[in-house]
Design an enzyme around this catalytic site. Structure first.
Site, PDB file in Angstrom:
ATOM      1  N   ARG A  28       0.885  -1.223  -0.084  1.00 43.91           N
ATOM      2  CA  ARG A  28       0.170   0.002  -0.020  1.00 43.91           C
ATOM      3  C   ARG A  28       0.795   1.374  -0.058  1.00 43.91           C
ATOM      4  NH1 ARG A  28      -0.920   4.744   2.810  1.00 43.91           N
ATOM      5  NH2 ARG A  28      -0.576   3.692   4.775  1.00 43.91           N
ATOM      6  N   ASP A  29       1.370   1.718   1.236  1.00 43.02           N
ATOM      7  CA  ASP A  29       2.161   2.849   1.240  1.00 43.02           C
ATOM      8  C   ASP A  29       3.392   2.736   0.309  1.00 43.02           C
ATOM      9  OD1 ASP A  29       2.574   5.417   2.300  1.00 43.02           O
ATOM     10  OD2 ASP A  29       3.772   4.848   3.776  1.00 43.02           O
ATOM     11  N   HIS A 221       5.377   4.805  12.466  1.00 41.78           N
ATOM     12  CA  HIS A 221       5.482   4.615  10.895  1.00 41.78           C
ATOM     13  C   HIS A 221       6.749   5.716  10.469  1.00 41.78           C
ATOM     14  CE1 HIS A 221       3.749   4.066   6.734  1.00 41.78           C
ATOM     15  NE2 HIS A 221       4.384   5.334   6.672  1.00 41.78           N
ATOM     16  N   HIS A 223       9.885   7.038   8.163  1.00 42.81           N
ATOM     17  CA  HIS A 223      10.650   7.049   6.806  1.00 42.81           C
ATOM     18  C   HIS A 223      11.931   7.377   6.952  1.00 42.81           C
ATOM     19  CE1 HIS A 223       6.954   7.244   3.717  1.00 42.81           C
ATOM     20  NE2 HIS A 223       6.488   7.094   4.896  1.00 42.81           N
ATOM     21  N   CYS A 254       7.288  10.153  -0.044  1.00 35.76           N
ATOM     22  CA  CYS A 254       6.405  11.148   0.423  1.00 35.76           C
ATOM     23  C   CYS A 254       6.334  12.142  -0.865  1.00 35.76           C
ATOM     24  CB  CYS A 254       6.431  11.773   1.636  1.00 35.76           C
ATOM     25  SG  CYS A 254       5.287  13.125   2.085  1.00 35.76           S
ATOM     26  N   ASN A 263       9.929   4.153   2.746  1.00 32.31           N
ATOM     27  CA  ASN A 263       9.751   3.815   4.152  1.00 32.31           C
ATOM     28  C   ASN A 263      10.957   3.150   4.854  1.00 32.31           C
ATOM     29  OD1 ASN A 263       6.529   3.904   4.981  1.00 32.31           O
ATOM     30  ND2 ASN A 263       6.975   3.314   2.682  1.00 32.31           N
TER      31      ASN A 263
END
Length: 325
Positions: A28-29, A221, A223, A254, A263
């Site tokens: 997903r991310d 979460h 990065h 991002c 990430n």
């Protein structure tokens, strides 16, 4: 994998969790901001490989409007193509009640929601005010939990914002508390642009815990824009945090912050955790092979340090596994 593939040397530290949940966000991310549209069968195979590598906590897609994120327009098709192992999770991010219903119709039985600690990011990414985004997320949480659907909540920009710079920790705490009080099972504090450092990580975590959110319900979460993610994990481990998001191969970025990279790579996180004697249930070799497989399909270099190192040290085995269909 055989013993020829290296593994970390173990040295435990006092006060660390015995086991850590690695919440895999790669499908997903990790993929949502990539410009090359990944075919549905490849996304489904990525999920299968991650489950086979031991992942039991997987965010598989997002049910956002296709016009927002074309990469994830095939959310329902991906869900339909993946058999979720027993005792494993298949989580989907949803932006609102309509997204929640689409996810449920597709067979999803756990969702995630996202809010922002800052006004600027709420406007740019969530098309809302900060308070409005929280209200919308609370609405989804209440509707989902009423149907017995667990919810995971994200607080984006919890450590820094590309427009506003420093973020008021109390704004982070307020957003996290709203999600938790509404019924969110886990609240993940997001270093969306990768600017956190260990001291800042510790302060934000401590203030969030002081507000009444149990450490068992808190996740990070992270990065890795400035290479600080593992140091930040270590700082949080010392405070009892035992759930961290990661993306296989370090996928993701991002789009709202110049230079912001992906990430925290799952392989890099697992190497460190296993080196501390912390259980994860994950197979490092299989994770690295998954990264190499996807990199080969996409025609890009493997982005994670551990995947590259393991490939160099155990090239024949990892290459063979990565090439398998």
């Amino acid at each position: 994998m055989t013993n020829s593939v290296p593994s970390p040397r173990v040295q435990t530290e006092e006060g660390m969790p015995a086991r850590v949940t690695v919440f895999e966000v790669g499908p997903r991310d990790g993929l949502q901001a990539e410009t090359d549209i990944i075919p549905t069968p490849v996304k489904a195979e990525l999920c299968r490989r991650l489950y086979a590598a031991g992942s039991r906590d997987l965010e598989v897609t997002s049910f956002v409007p296709p016009a927002w994120i074309p990469q994830l327009a095939d959310a329902a098709e991906v869900v339909a193509a993946v058999d979720v192992p027993d005792a494993a999770r298949a989580v989907a991010l949803v932006p609102n009640l309509k997204g929640l219903q689409r996810a449920l119709d597709a067979g999803i039985r756990e969702v995630s929601v996202v809010v922002s600690a800052t006004e600027s990011f709420a406007k740019a990414n969530l098309n809302n005010t900060r308070a409005g985004a929280i209200d919308r997320a609370v609405e989804v949480i209440q509707a989902a939990t009423a149907d017995g659907i667990p919810v995971r909540g994200y607080v984006s920009m919890a450590f820094g914002d590309p427009w506003e710079g420093e973020v008021d920790t109390q704004a982070v705490v307020q957003a996290a508390t709203a999600l938790h009080e509404a019924g969110s099972r886990t609240v993940a504090l997001g270093d969306t642009i990768g600017v956190a450092t260990p001291g800042l990580t510790g302060r934000v975590v401590q203030e969030t815990l002081a507000a009444g959110i149990p450490v068992s319900d808190l996740a990070l979460h992270l990065h890795d824009t400035y290479g600080q993610s593992l140091a930040n994990v270590h700082a949080a481990l010392r405070l009892g945090v035992a759930e961290f998001d990661a993306s296989v191969g370090g996928l993701g970025r991002c789009p709202y912050a110049k230079g912001a990279t992906g990430n925290l790579a799952t392989e890099d996180l697992v190497w460190m955790l296993h080196g501390l004697g912390i259980e994860t249930g994950l197979d490092l070799g299989a994770l690295a092979a998954t990264t190499l497989w996807l990199s080969r399909i996409r025609g890009i270099p493997a982005p994670s340090n551990v995947a590259r190192a393991l490939a160099a040290a155990g090239a024949s085995e990892l290459t063979q596994e990565a090439a398998s269909a």
